[in-house]
Design a protein around this motif. Structure first.
Motif, PDB file in Angstrom:
ATOM      1  N   GLN A 205      10.277 -26.824   6.067  1.00 28.25           N
ATOM      2  CA  GLN A 205      10.363 -28.052   6.854  1.00 28.25           C
ATOM      3  C   GLN A 205       9.488 -29.115   6.207  1.00 28.25           C
ATOM      4  N   ASP A 251      17.354 -37.273   3.965  1.00 33.84           N
ATOM      5  CA  ASP A 251      17.970 -36.436   4.989  1.00 33.84           C
ATOM      6  C   ASP A 251      19.163 -35.659   4.442  1.00 33.84           C
ATOM      7  N   SER A 254      18.689 -31.662   3.228  1.00 37.92           N
ATOM      8  CA  SER A 254      18.682 -30.491   4.111  1.00 37.92           C
ATOM      9  C   SER A 254      19.815 -29.550   3.715  1.00 37.92           C
ATOM     10  N   THR A 276      14.845 -27.976   5.990  1.00 39.05           N
ATOM     11  CA  THR A 276      15.096 -28.975   7.028  1.00 39.05           C
ATOM     12  C   THR A 276      14.247 -30.197   6.754  1.00 39.05           C
ATOM     13  N   LEU A 278      12.791 -33.370   8.168  1.00 39.34           N
ATOM     14  CA  LEU A 278      12.477 -33.912   9.489  1.00 39.34           C
ATOM     15  C   LEU A 278      12.466 -35.427   9.420  1.00 39.34           C
ATOM     16  N   VAL A 279      13.213 -36.056  10.337  1.00 41.14           N
ATOM     17  CA  VAL A 279      13.403 -37.505  10.319  1.00 41.14           C
ATOM     18  C   VAL A 279      12.532 -38.135  11.400  1.00 41.14           C
ATOM     19  N   VAL A 309      17.870 -41.796  16.019  1.00 37.39           N
ATOM     20  CA  VAL A 309      17.530 -40.783  15.025  1.00 37.39           C
ATOM     21  C   VAL A 309      16.143 -40.244  15.340  1.00 37.39           C
ATOM     22  N   GLY A 310      15.898 -39.014  14.878  1.00 33.11           N
ATOM     23  CA  GLY A 310      14.583 -38.407  15.092  1.00 33.11           C
ATOM     24  C   GLY A 310      14.709 -36.917  15.272  1.00 33.11           C
ATOM     25  N   SER A 311      13.941 -36.166  14.486  1.00 37.34           N
ATOM     26  CA  SER A 311      13.996 -34.711  14.557  1.00 37.34           C
ATOM     27  C   SER A 311      13.196 -34.218  15.757  1.00 37.34           C
ATOM     28  N   ALA A 312      13.742 -33.198  16.394  1.00 43.42           N
ATOM     29  CA  ALA A 312      13.063 -32.583  17.532  1.00 43.42           C
ATOM     30  C   ALA A 312      11.820 -31.827  17.045  1.00 43.42           C
ATOM     31  N   ASN A 350       7.451 -38.255  17.596  1.00 42.08           N
ATOM     32  CA  ASN A 350       7.586 -36.910  17.032  1.00 42.08           C
ATOM     33  C   ASN A 350       6.563 -36.727  15.920  1.00 42.08           C
ATOM     34  N   LEU A 352       5.687 -34.809  12.373  1.00 44.54           N
ATOM     35  CA  LEU A 352       6.359 -34.212  11.229  1.00 44.54           C
ATOM     36  C   LEU A 352       5.339 -33.800  10.180  1.00 44.54           C
TER      37      LEU A 352
END
Length: 453
Positions: A205, A251, A254, A276, A278-279, A309-312, A350, A352
């Motif tokens: 990640q 992105d 990935s 992965t 992460l955004v 947009v945005g990674s969990a 978030n 990262l």
């Protein structure tokens, strides 16, 4: 039997490599025909350049200088020296020496796997006769060597790896004693399950724009190998070393990554590693939902915050007039009243990067609850209108009470008996004294009053 099983394993792995279409996925190598190394000039050796890239785009070098045979994948050697070839996409091959010595020790030009059987042969120049041959590993004479030109080792073990040479008497018109150059022999342990991947940062990640390093690791005891990197869904060769470094990842980086390891004849492949990217969160918005309709005092209102947009994981914080009031993607306003007026914003966050050390925030546009009359929102005007209505009702009650009180007083005066009039000197009146001293009849009272009136 052990040698046969080892060779069978090599054949299986080679067929596997051909099935996967990996012949061009290796680093650039020079293949030999006949398959012995080092090659010797009197064998009329053919060198073939193998690697990825466009066929017919090979450049050959001899002793570091271009050979002048560009575009040919195979050449026949006519002079001794050190040869290299270059293929677009995989670069230049390791050097290959072609000898023309009096005595040469040769080993098979293939990967020597643990458990195989290998034969070393000692050869004289132009295939002249050689006698009294001895084989050595470094400076130690090998036990079991026979008076001949070949030495068999079976079964091969990792401990057989090392430098070997031979010496003997070469006979032509005259005889002379000769010693060969050292030849390095490497025994490999190459199980397909011995290839693994690791990533830095761990877990694969990585935040958008950061760097990611993937490492391909093989089991202890393997020999020098070539590497190739691949991502599922992409036919491009990503790299040809034991490490793959991705700078400023996007992105689109990935995916599932694999490392393939080749020993020239066989190929082993690692399990996939999921990368992965992460955004950071961006473009936070508030959805009014029910606020697009009429809202009356006492109604319930729900606001929803989201990001494009945005990674969990993404966390949401709600601000009312700049002060935090709630957390979560939903903000529910119960029994809405004047206190809910003002500006609302949500903050999406978030974390990262490795250990979440990089924090990204996205602030939504402000949503204002207007407090103007006629607005479908609950407003201050509604509160003021209620107060005015109460005052008007109170004034009405007071006025009505006063009016009722005056009316009641007037009615009371009308019902009361009239007060007697005060006597006047000029007004005729009958008195008790007048009636007392005169004899009277009932009609006299009438006449007397009539006269006075």
């Amino acid at each position: 039997m052990a040698g046969d099983s080892g060779m069978a394993g090599k054949v299986v792995l080679l067929l596997w490599a051909q099935t996967l279409g990996l012949a061009g996925a290796q680093t650039t190598q020079i293949l030999l025909e006949p398959p012995w190394r080092p090659p010797v000039l009197w064998d009329q050796v053919t060198l073939t350049c193998q690697g990825s890239g466009t066929a017919g785009a090979t450049t050959w070098y001899k002793d570091g200088q271009p050979l002048g045979q560009e575009g040919r994948d195979s050449i026949t050697v006519t002079k001794k020296g050190t040869y290299e070839c270059d293929r677009p996409g995989t670069g230049r091959s390791p050097p290959m020496r072609v000898l023309d010595d009096n005595l040469v020790l040769q080993v098979p030009a293939q990967v020597l796997l643990e458990g195989d059987t290998v034969t070393l042969r000692c050869r004289a120049w132009q295939n002249n006769t050689v006698t009294s041959v001895s084989f050595y590993r470094k400076e130690t004479k090998l036990e079991g060597s026979r008076d001949g030109t070949e030495l068999s080792l079976h079964p091969l073990q990792l401990s057989h790896s090392g430098s070997y040479s031979c010496e003997g008497r070469v006979s032509n018109v005259v005889s002379w004693w000769s010693v060969s150059e050292l030849v390095t022999m490497t025994v490999c342990r190459f199980p397909p399950s011995g290839v693994s991947l690791s990533a830095q940062p761990p877990g694969g990640q990585v935040a958008l724009g950061d760097s990611l390093v993937l490492s391909c690791e093989v089991a202890t005891g393997t020999c020098s190998l070539s590497f190739s990197w691949h991502r599922e869904g992409s036919g491009a060769l990503l790299g040809t070393g034991p490490r793959l470094e991705l700078q400023h990842v996007g992105d689109n980086d990935s995916g599932q990554y694999r490392c393939r390891v080749s020993d020239g004849d066989s190929v082993a492949e690692s399990d996939p590693l999921k990368v992965t990217v992460l955004v950071p969160v961006a473009n936070a918005t508030i959805t009014p939902g029910p606020l697009a309709h009429q809202v009356r005092p006492g109604d319930n209102v729900t606001l929803h915050c989201s990001v494009q947009v945005g990674s969990a994981p993404v966390t949401f914080t709600w601000l009312h007039n700049g002060q935090e009031v709630a957390r979560g993607p939903l903000l529910e306003l119960r029994d809405i009243d004047v206190g809910h007026s003002g500006t609302y914003q949500c903050v999406a966050t978030n974390q990262l990067g490795q250990d979440g050390h990089r924090v990204f925030r996205a602030l939504s546009p402000e949503l204002e609850l207007d407090v103007t009359p006629g607005s479908p929102w609950v407003t201050v005007a509604a509160g003021v209108g209620g107060a005015l209505l109460f005052l008007l009702l109170l004034v009405g009650v007071i006025v009505a009470w006063h009016w009722w009180h005056r009316l009641d007083a007037r009615k009371h005066q009308q019902r009361a008996p009239p007060e007697p009039l005060a006597p006047s000197l000029e007004d005729p009146q009958a008195t008790y004294m007048e009636l007392q001293w005169q004899p009277w009849e009932p009609r006299d009272i009438y006449d007397n009053l009539h006269q006075k009136l």
